[in-house]
Design an enzyme around this catalytic site. Structure first.
Site, PDB file in Angstrom:
ATOM      1  CE  LYS A  16     -18.461  -3.362  -8.880  1.00  9.91           C
ATOM      2  NZ  LYS A  16     -17.860  -4.414  -8.121  1.00  9.91           N
TER       3      LYS A  16
HETATM    4  C1  LIG Z   1     -16.827  -5.340  -8.784  1.00 15.67           C
HETATM    5  C2  LIG Z   1     -15.786  -5.931  -7.930  1.00 15.67           C
HETATM    6  C3  LIG Z   1     -14.478  -6.190  -8.409  1.00 15.67           C
HETATM    7  C4  LIG Z   1     -14.119  -6.088  -9.860  1.00 15.67           C
HETATM    8  O1  LIG Z   1     -14.349  -4.846 -10.458  1.00 15.67           O
HETATM    9  P1  LIG Z   1     -14.505  -4.783 -12.062  1.00 15.67           P
HETATM   10  O2  LIG Z   1     -14.458  -3.316 -12.340  1.00 15.67           O
HETATM   11  O3  LIG Z   1     -15.806  -5.397 -12.411  1.00 15.67           O
HETATM   12  O4  LIG Z   1     -13.357  -5.496 -12.647  1.00 15.67           O
HETATM   13  C5  LIG Z   1     -13.532  -6.648  -7.521  1.00 15.67           C
HETATM   14  N1  LIG Z   1     -13.825  -6.866  -6.229  1.00 15.67           N
HETATM   15  C6  LIG Z   1     -15.051  -6.639  -5.725  1.00 15.67           C
HETATM   16  C7  LIG Z   1     -15.305  -6.873  -4.276  1.00 15.67           C
HETATM   17  C8  LIG Z   1     -16.077  -6.191  -6.569  1.00 15.67           C
HETATM   18  O5  LIG Z   1     -17.296  -5.976  -6.058  1.00 15.67           O
END
Ligand SMILES: *Cc1c(COP(=O)(O)O)cnc(C)c1O
Length: 365
Positions: free
Chosen positions: A184
């Site tokens: 991310k």
């Molecule tokens: C990555 C993501 C999540 C979940 O995050 P994690 O840290 O992997 O649990 C939720 N919503 C969206 C839109 C994402 O891209």
């Protein structure tokens, strides 16, 4: 070429991150150690929200925020079906019912003009997703929420660092939830996430839910989860913060450069629209193509990795098909068939970007 280049990022931040990790190993407070509070304070200040509650993942952030709203069975939460599964998954896990509203075909974010038509007496909250790193139309969404007495939870897992009308993502509504999954825009080296809110009561509820509903040690006043973020992972985030502003600037520049280069090389290529009143931090640099499998195969042969975010809208997934008719949300269905994400990270070089553009141009010729 990496799809997301975490190795160059680590090379640039190695001393900082290693020192931060070593400090945790030395003090040994692995759970809720001093780095947890330090990170929460730094990120709250960054977004402008009064509170940041770090949690085990972005998924956990969504769950805990929903639990803090005390959903009753059958309560409805309006969201987009064109997202990662966690968004709707946590609504169901928190006892709610996801109500899918279609996206804008050009931004792939929820179409705020369709939300009011989906509100019923059971509606409790709206959960827009700031997909690909562009914040959804929060002013319109907050206005609707205010008129109907609803909470708004921004799923900002992909948009940390983005700006919407002068406000930072995760500080535009009742709650903002983000993820520190390694790929991310702000990632740790494992799982992590955070909830942002400026509501003192809801912040307290989230803190309690994060540690098994405890209002004090061994006094469990409500249902909670084991949802803390490790001290070590907070240390990694802190180690990345020094360069984060630069990375966001770089992401914005690379986004503009992709747009200029792609539209010059491939005038017919449909790019994601970014509204004038906000920016996009490009968690994924996503474009729309026809005959996607063949295009991806040609790019792979040219050494350019790609990915699809996401190949099916959630109402076409077996686990969520019951919440909508198959033909609902036609723009989400069309986007799922055509989206393709190109390599993107703050450390992507101009030469690499040019290689991607040339390869895509050849693949589409
Ligand atoms: C990555 C993501 C999540 C979940 O995050 P994690 O840290 O992997 O649990 C939720 N919503 C969206 C839109 C994402 O891209």
């Amino acid at each position: 070429m990496d799809f997301i280049d975490l190795k160059s990022q680590y090379a640039a931040l190695r001393d900082n991150i290693n020192a931060r990790i070593q400090k945790v190993l030395d003090h040994g407070q692995y759970i809720l150690g001093p780095e947890v509070k330090e990170m929460e304070q730094a990120l709250a200040a960054y977004t402008g929200a009064r509170h940041c509650i770090s949690v085990a993942s972005g998924t956990e952030a969504l769950l805990i925020a929903l639990m803090a709203l005390d959903l009753k069975p059958g309560d409805e939460v309006i969201t987009s079906p064109f997202t990662f599964a966690a968004t709707a998954e946590m609504i169901v896990l928190a006892g709610g019912v996801p109500v899918f509203v279609d996206i804008e075909p050009d931004t792939a974010n929820i179409d705020a003009s369709l939300i009011e038509g989906a509100i019923t007496p059971r509606t409790k909250a709206i959960m827009p997703v700031s997909l690909y790193g562009q914040v959804a139309d929060m002013d319109a969404i907050n206005g609707i929420a205010q008129r109907h007495g609803l909470a708004v939870i921004e799923d900002g897992a992909q948009s940390f660092g983005a700006t919407y009308r002068g406000s930072k993502s995760c500080n535009t509504s009742t709650f903002g939830c983000t993820s520190f999954f390694p790929s991310k825009p702000l990632g740790c080296y494992g799982d992590g996430g955070a909830i942002f809110t400026s509501d003192d009561k809801l912040a307290q509820a989230c803190r309690e839910i994060r540690t098994h509903g405890q209002s004090q040690r061994y006094l469990h006043t409500r249902l909670g989860v084991g949802g803390r973020m490790d001290t070590l992972q907070c240390a990694v985030v802190l180690g990345k913060l020094d360069r984060f502003e630069w990375e966001i600037r770089r992401r914005l520049e690379l986004g503009h450069a992709y747009r200029a280069k792609l539209s010059a090389a491939i005038p017919s290529l449909q790019l994601l629209a970014v509204r004038d009143d906000r920016d996009c931090v490009w968690a994924q640099y996503t474009v729309f193509v026809d005959d996607r499998d063949a295009v991806q195969a040609r790019l792979k042969a040219a050494g350019v990795p790609t990915a699809v975010h996401y190949p099916r809208p959630l109402h076409h997934q077996p686990a969520y098909a019951q919440y909508a008719k198959a033909e609902d949300c036609p723009h989400s269905i069309a986007a799922a068939a055509r989206v393709m994400s190109l390599p993107m990270s703050a450390d992507l070089s101009e030469a690499q970007q040019e290689q991607v553009v040339a390869a895509l141009s050849a693949a589409l010729a």
